[in-house]
Design a protein around this motif. Structure first.
Motif, PDB file in Angstrom:
ATOM      1  N   VAL A  78     -31.093 -23.434   7.060  1.00  0.00           N
ATOM      2  CA  VAL A  78     -32.511 -23.257   6.781  1.00  0.00           C
ATOM      3  C   VAL A  78     -32.667 -22.011   5.900  1.00  0.00           C
ATOM      4  O   VAL A  78     -31.855 -21.091   5.973  1.00  0.00           O
ATOM      5  N   CYS A 133     -35.502 -19.143   4.452  1.00  0.00           N
ATOM      6  CA  CYS A 133     -36.843 -18.561   4.378  1.00  0.00           C
ATOM      7  C   CYS A 133     -37.120 -18.155   2.927  1.00  0.00           C
ATOM      8  O   CYS A 133     -36.236 -17.555   2.296  1.00  0.00           O
ATOM      9  N   THR A 181     -32.783 -18.119  16.447  1.00  0.00           N
ATOM     10  CA  THR A 181     -33.469 -19.399  16.282  1.00  0.00           C
ATOM     11  C   THR A 181     -34.061 -19.450  14.877  1.00  0.00           C
ATOM     12  O   THR A 181     -33.983 -18.472  14.125  1.00  0.00           O
ATOM     13  N   GLU A 182     -34.684 -20.552  14.531  1.00  0.00           N
ATOM     14  CA  GLU A 182     -35.308 -20.666  13.207  1.00  0.00           C
ATOM     15  C   GLU A 182     -36.383 -19.605  13.009  1.00  0.00           C
ATOM     16  O   GLU A 182     -36.673 -19.207  11.880  1.00  0.00           O
TER      17      GLU A 182
END
Length: 242
Positions: A237, A239, A194-195
């Motif tokens: 996404v 990080c 997941t994110e």
């Protein structure tokens, strides 16, 4: 004919095409929604007594999804088994057509025809170097000769472990990070990335969170997989570096 499926994607394929045939499926067979058949446990450790009690004419298995010991036990009990093992999109489409014909389908279902069109008409997508973890603790990635690897290759994703001697290598995280990468692909099956669980291990590298069902299942989901996966690959996404 009475069919028990121990493979979620084949359960979906048979239920969508010849729904009256299925009499049993695993607890993990979640598609189609509302499927009303007897449940026989998991795909890795099914309750074979329950399977036999359903008096199946054939049990559907997959080399990766199921254990050889269960296939041997069913065969020893006199139950025919049908084992699938597609490693490319083309092989999956061919195996599905053959299986459904064997089970009594007189023509290819609309979803299979749509899947053939979808994979034959792919748009040009940018080439990206990637690693594809499918598990962590320990880290396990896609290697050579996997169905999911072929799906990604067709979508422009070059798996840096595609030439590895093993189909599912277990490199250390430091080794994964050492590769020059454009992308990390994180599906939600079999490990549920997941994110918040996955991208933090690859700071500064775009991470695409993909639908595992569309990446690894071969059945009706193949028809929508190119559009679904291409959209998810386009929305990674990242990080920030620590």
């Amino acid at each position: 004919m009475r069919v028990v499926s121990l493979v979620p994607s084949l359960t979906e394929a048979v239920a969508a095409t010849l729904p009256g045939l299925l009499v049993g499926a695993t607890d993990w067979c979640t598609h189609p929604a509302g499927l009303d058949v007897a449940r026989v446990g998991g795909s890795k450790y099914p309750d074979l007594d329950r399977v036999l009690a359903l008096r199946p004419d054939v049990v559907l298995l997959n080399v990766e999804e199921n254990r050889r010991a269960d296939a041997d036990a069913l065969t020893a009990a006199g139950v025919p088994v049908r084992i699938t093992y597609p490693r490319t999109v083309d092989a999956a489409l061919a195996e599905l057509a053959e299986l459904l014909a064997e089970l009594g389908a007189s023509t290819e279902p609309d979803w299979l025809l749509a899947a053939r069109r979808a994979w034959a008409e792919l748009p040009a997508l940018p080439a990206r170097r990637a690693v594809v973890p499918v598990w962590r603790k320990p880290w396990v990635v896609l290697g050579a000769g996997t169905f999911a690897g072929d799906v990604l290759r067709r979508l422009g994703v070059h798996n840096v472990y595609a030439g590895h001697a093993e189909r599912y290598p277990r490199p250390a995280l430091d080794e994964l990070r050492a590769h020059p990468l454009d992308l990390v692909v994180l599906p939600d099956e079999p490990y549920r990335f997941t994110e918040r669980d996955g991208p933090e291990a690859f700071p500064g590298v775009p991470c695409a969170l993909l639908s595992g069902r569309h990446l690894t299942w071969y059945g009706p989901s193949l028809a929508e997989a190119p559009a679904v996966l291409a959209g998810q690959l386009a929305r990674p996404v990242t990080c920030p570096p620590g």
